[in-house]
Design a protein around this motif. Sequence first.
Motif, PDB file in Angstrom:
ATOM      1  N   ASN A 112     -16.543  10.914  -5.181  1.00 13.02           N
ATOM      2  CA  ASN A 112     -15.538   9.915  -5.641  1.00 13.02           C
ATOM      3  C   ASN A 112     -14.214   9.541  -5.268  1.00 13.02           C
ATOM      4  OD1 ASN A 112     -13.601  10.449  -7.056  1.00 13.02           O
ATOM      5  ND2 ASN A 112     -15.118  10.840  -8.860  1.00 13.02           N
ATOM      6  N   VAL A 113     -14.550   8.318  -4.529  1.00 11.41           N
ATOM      7  CA  VAL A 113     -13.085   8.295  -3.188  1.00 11.41           C
ATOM      8  C   VAL A 113     -12.563   6.927  -4.437  1.00 11.41           C
ATOM      9  CG1 VAL A 113     -12.533   6.858  -1.463  1.00 11.41           C
ATOM     10  CG2 VAL A 113     -14.587   8.327  -1.135  1.00 11.41           C
ATOM     11  N   ARG A 114     -11.109   7.197  -4.822  1.00 10.71           N
ATOM     12  CA  ARG A 114     -10.794   6.340  -5.425  1.00 10.71           C
ATOM     13  C   ARG A 114      -9.352   6.158  -5.060  1.00 10.71           C
ATOM     14  NH1 ARG A 114     -10.021  10.657 -11.289  1.00 10.71           N
ATOM     15  NH2 ARG A 114      -8.027  11.360 -10.353  1.00 10.71           N
ATOM     16  N   THR A 115      -8.537   5.323  -5.397  1.00  6.85           N
ATOM     17  CA  THR A 115      -7.092   4.747  -5.818  1.00  6.85           C
ATOM     18  C   THR A 115      -6.666   4.536  -6.936  1.00  6.85           C
ATOM     19  OG1 THR A 115      -5.371   3.655  -4.332  1.00  6.85           O
ATOM     20  CG2 THR A 115      -7.360   2.246  -5.321  1.00  6.85           C
ATOM     21  N   TYR A 116      -5.062   4.376  -7.258  1.00  7.63           N
ATOM     22  CA  TYR A 116      -4.611   4.041  -8.356  1.00  7.63           C
ATOM     23  C   TYR A 116      -3.698   2.868  -8.832  1.00  7.63           C
ATOM     24  CZ  TYR A 116      -5.676   8.896  -7.553  1.00  7.63           C
ATOM     25  OH  TYR A 116      -6.265  10.114  -6.952  1.00  7.63           O
ATOM     26  N   VAL A 117      -4.493   2.406  -9.597  1.00  4.46           N
ATOM     27  CA  VAL A 117      -4.051   1.195 -10.074  1.00  4.46           C
ATOM     28  C   VAL A 117      -3.562   1.205 -11.123  1.00  4.46           C
ATOM     29  CG1 VAL A 117      -6.146   0.367  -8.263  1.00  4.46           C
ATOM     30  CG2 VAL A 117      -6.896   0.424 -10.628  1.00  4.46           C
ATOM     31  N   LYS A 118      -3.128  -0.651 -11.406  1.00  4.74           N
ATOM     32  CA  LYS A 118      -2.516  -0.849 -13.146  1.00  4.74           C
ATOM     33  C   LYS A 118      -2.998  -2.220 -13.140  1.00  4.74           C
ATOM     34  CE  LYS A 118       1.632  -1.473 -11.219  1.00  4.74           C
ATOM     35  NZ  LYS A 118       3.695  -0.413 -12.021  1.00  4.74           N
ATOM     36  N   ASP A 152       6.778   6.767  -5.838  1.00  6.46           N
ATOM     37  CA  ASP A 152       7.647   7.013  -5.322  1.00  6.46           C
ATOM     38  C   ASP A 152       7.353   5.971  -4.153  1.00  6.46           C
ATOM     39  OD1 ASP A 152       9.547   8.520  -6.944  1.00  6.46           O
ATOM     40  OD2 ASP A 152       8.820  11.194  -5.493  1.00  6.46           O
ATOM     41  N   GLY A 153       7.116   5.571  -4.379  1.00  3.76           N
ATOM     42  CA  GLY A 153       7.074   4.197  -3.082  1.00  3.76           C
ATOM     43  C   GLY A 153       5.664   4.163  -2.348  1.00  3.76           C
ATOM     44  N   ASP A 154       5.301   5.863  -2.998  1.00  5.53           N
ATOM     45  CA  ASP A 154       3.738   5.536  -1.904  1.00  5.53           C
ATOM     46  C   ASP A 154       2.082   5.706  -3.100  1.00  5.53           C
ATOM     47  OD1 ASP A 154       4.621   6.592   0.124  1.00  5.53           O
ATOM     48  OD2 ASP A 154       4.788   8.390  -0.354  1.00  5.53           O
ATOM     49  N   ALA A 155       1.125   4.690  -2.314  1.00  4.97           N
ATOM     50  CA  ALA A 155      -0.493   4.255  -2.863  1.00  4.97           C
ATOM     51  C   ALA A 155      -0.621   5.654  -2.773  1.00  4.97           C
ATOM     52  CB  ALA A 155      -0.446   3.513  -2.654  1.00  4.97           C
ATOM     53  N   TRP A 156      -2.019   6.545  -3.242  1.00  7.12           N
ATOM     54  CA  TRP A 156      -2.292   7.253  -2.927  1.00  7.12           C
ATOM     55  C   TRP A 156      -4.330   7.066  -3.234  1.00  7.12           C
ATOM     56  CZ3 TRP A 156      -0.467  12.447  -1.966  1.00  7.12           C
ATOM     57  CH2 TRP A 156       0.753  11.978  -2.377  1.00  7.12           C
ATOM     58  N   ILE A 157      -4.590   7.583  -2.273  1.00  2.29           N
ATOM     59  CA  ILE A 157      -6.025   7.202  -2.297  1.00  2.29           C
ATOM     60  C   ILE A 157      -6.449   9.487  -2.593  1.00  2.29           C
ATOM     61  CG2 ILE A 157      -8.528   7.252  -0.489  1.00  2.29           C
ATOM     62  CD1 ILE A 157      -7.259   4.966   0.163  1.00  2.29           C
ATOM     63  N   SER A 158      -7.959   9.471  -2.932  1.00  2.00           N
ATOM     64  CA  SER A 158      -8.417  11.311  -3.294  1.00  2.00           C
ATOM     65  C   SER A 158      -9.717  10.773  -3.100  1.00  2.00           C
ATOM     66  CB  SER A 158      -8.145  11.071  -4.700  1.00  2.00           C
ATOM     67  OG  SER A 158      -6.853  11.002  -5.172  1.00  2.00           O
ATOM     68  N   ILE A 159      -9.611  11.942  -2.102  1.00  2.00           N
ATOM     69  CA  ILE A 159     -11.447  12.562  -2.149  1.00  2.00           C
ATOM     70  C   ILE A 159     -12.157  13.683  -3.320  1.00  2.00           C
ATOM     71  CG2 ILE A 159     -13.485  12.861  -1.067  1.00  2.00           C
ATOM     72  CD1 ILE A 159     -12.205  11.141   1.417  1.00  2.00           C
ATOM     73  N   ILE A 160     -13.320  13.154  -4.489  1.00  2.00           N
ATOM     74  CA  ILE A 160     -13.438  14.329  -5.385  1.00  2.00           C
ATOM     75  C   ILE A 160     -14.343  14.721  -4.915  1.00  2.00           C
ATOM     76  CG2 ILE A 160     -12.683  14.868  -7.251  1.00  2.00           C
ATOM     77  CD1 ILE A 160     -10.771  12.682  -7.796  1.00  2.00           C
ATOM     78  N   LEU A 216     -14.083  21.017  -9.282  1.00  2.00           N
ATOM     79  CA  LEU A 216     -13.765  20.045  -8.551  1.00  2.00           C
ATOM     80  C   LEU A 216     -13.027  20.197  -7.323  1.00  2.00           C
ATOM     81  CD1 LEU A 216     -14.056  19.517 -11.749  1.00  2.00           C
ATOM     82  CD2 LEU A 216     -13.711  17.451 -11.440  1.00  2.00           C
ATOM     83  N   LEU A 217     -12.782  19.694  -6.247  1.00  2.00           N
ATOM     84  CA  LEU A 217     -11.735  19.677  -4.998  1.00  2.00           C
ATOM     85  C   LEU A 217     -11.886  18.458  -5.993  1.00  2.00           C
ATOM     86  CD1 LEU A 217     -10.514  20.780  -2.928  1.00  2.00           C
ATOM     87  CD2 LEU A 217     -12.221  20.088  -1.309  1.00  2.00           C
ATOM     88  N   PHE A 218     -10.131  17.794  -5.688  1.00  2.00           N
ATOM     89  CA  PHE A 218      -9.468  16.686  -5.478  1.00  2.00           C
ATOM     90  C   PHE A 218      -8.622  16.803  -4.157  1.00  2.00           C
ATOM     91  CE2 PHE A 218      -9.709  17.756  -9.900  1.00  2.00           C
ATOM     92  CZ  PHE A 218     -10.476  16.600 -10.202  1.00  2.00           C
ATOM     93  N   MET A 219      -8.609  16.005  -2.601  1.00  6.18           N
ATOM     94  CA  MET A 219      -7.805  15.939  -1.901  1.00  6.18           C
ATOM     95  C   MET A 219      -6.823  15.003  -2.248  1.00  6.18           C
ATOM     96  SD  MET A 219     -11.001  17.784   0.752  1.00  6.18           S
ATOM     97  CE  MET A 219     -11.611  16.179   0.243  1.00  6.18           C
TER      98      MET A 219
END
Length: 249
Positions: free
Chosen positions: A89-95, A56-64, A30-33
């Motif tokens: 997969n292309v994802r972001t972080y939510v709640k 720390d105030g930033d949202a994030w997008i990851s490509i894996i 797995l590669l996590f970018m």
Amino acid sequence: MINNILKSTSHREYPLPKGPWIMMQEWEHLLFMHWPVSPHKLKPYLPPGLELDTYDGDAWISIIPFQVSNVRLRKIPPIPFFRPFLEINVRTYVKRNGVRGVYFFGLDANKLLAVLGARMATLPYFYSKMSMAKINGSFYYDSARSGRNSAIFQASYQPIGDPYYPEKKSLSSWLLERYFLWSYKYGALFRGGIHHRKWELQDARVNLKEQSLTSFLPSDLLETAPSLVHYATSKTALNWMIRKEGTDS
């Protein structure tokens, strides 16, 4: 093995999902970018009922990108002659209601049956022609999705340094130790649970030649190289049923 995985829960923020797991998968190479993005630019792309999670105030997008092998359903033996397949997969972080997880913008795989099955489970999968090769310690990964939602991914990557476990509350842990996923279909939210042991990582070097998997987003969001890159050799994951949650306005 599975009982040991189920007993390993000290790294989880929340209890295991209710009910039995339904599918096991082995994830490999797995590669996590990861890219930090402005929350106000990303928020319009979330479905109703989900809130961006930030660090720390930033949202994030990851490509894996990774390989999937040893897939089997609960209480059913592994399928004979089943071949591993590739996935990105292309994802972001939510709640949602205080529970942290991920939201998938899109997932590509090169096994049509896996794509069709995942779509039935509400996940936004696409069929793509994909290849992965390991040459002199580096992985070369190519993906081409055709049709109306065409997209390309081409990269090479190499793990570097010694394996380590991310410190709790670090950015790496915040990004990777996620055990719920949401999808949105038929005007409603759906949630699924997963579980695996804590991530063991290596740092990685990546040469991202081309990627248009995020072409639906503003072009300036991911115009630089990823800010953080990880590699993981493998992970055995248990998946629970994806169930309808409904939405909040």
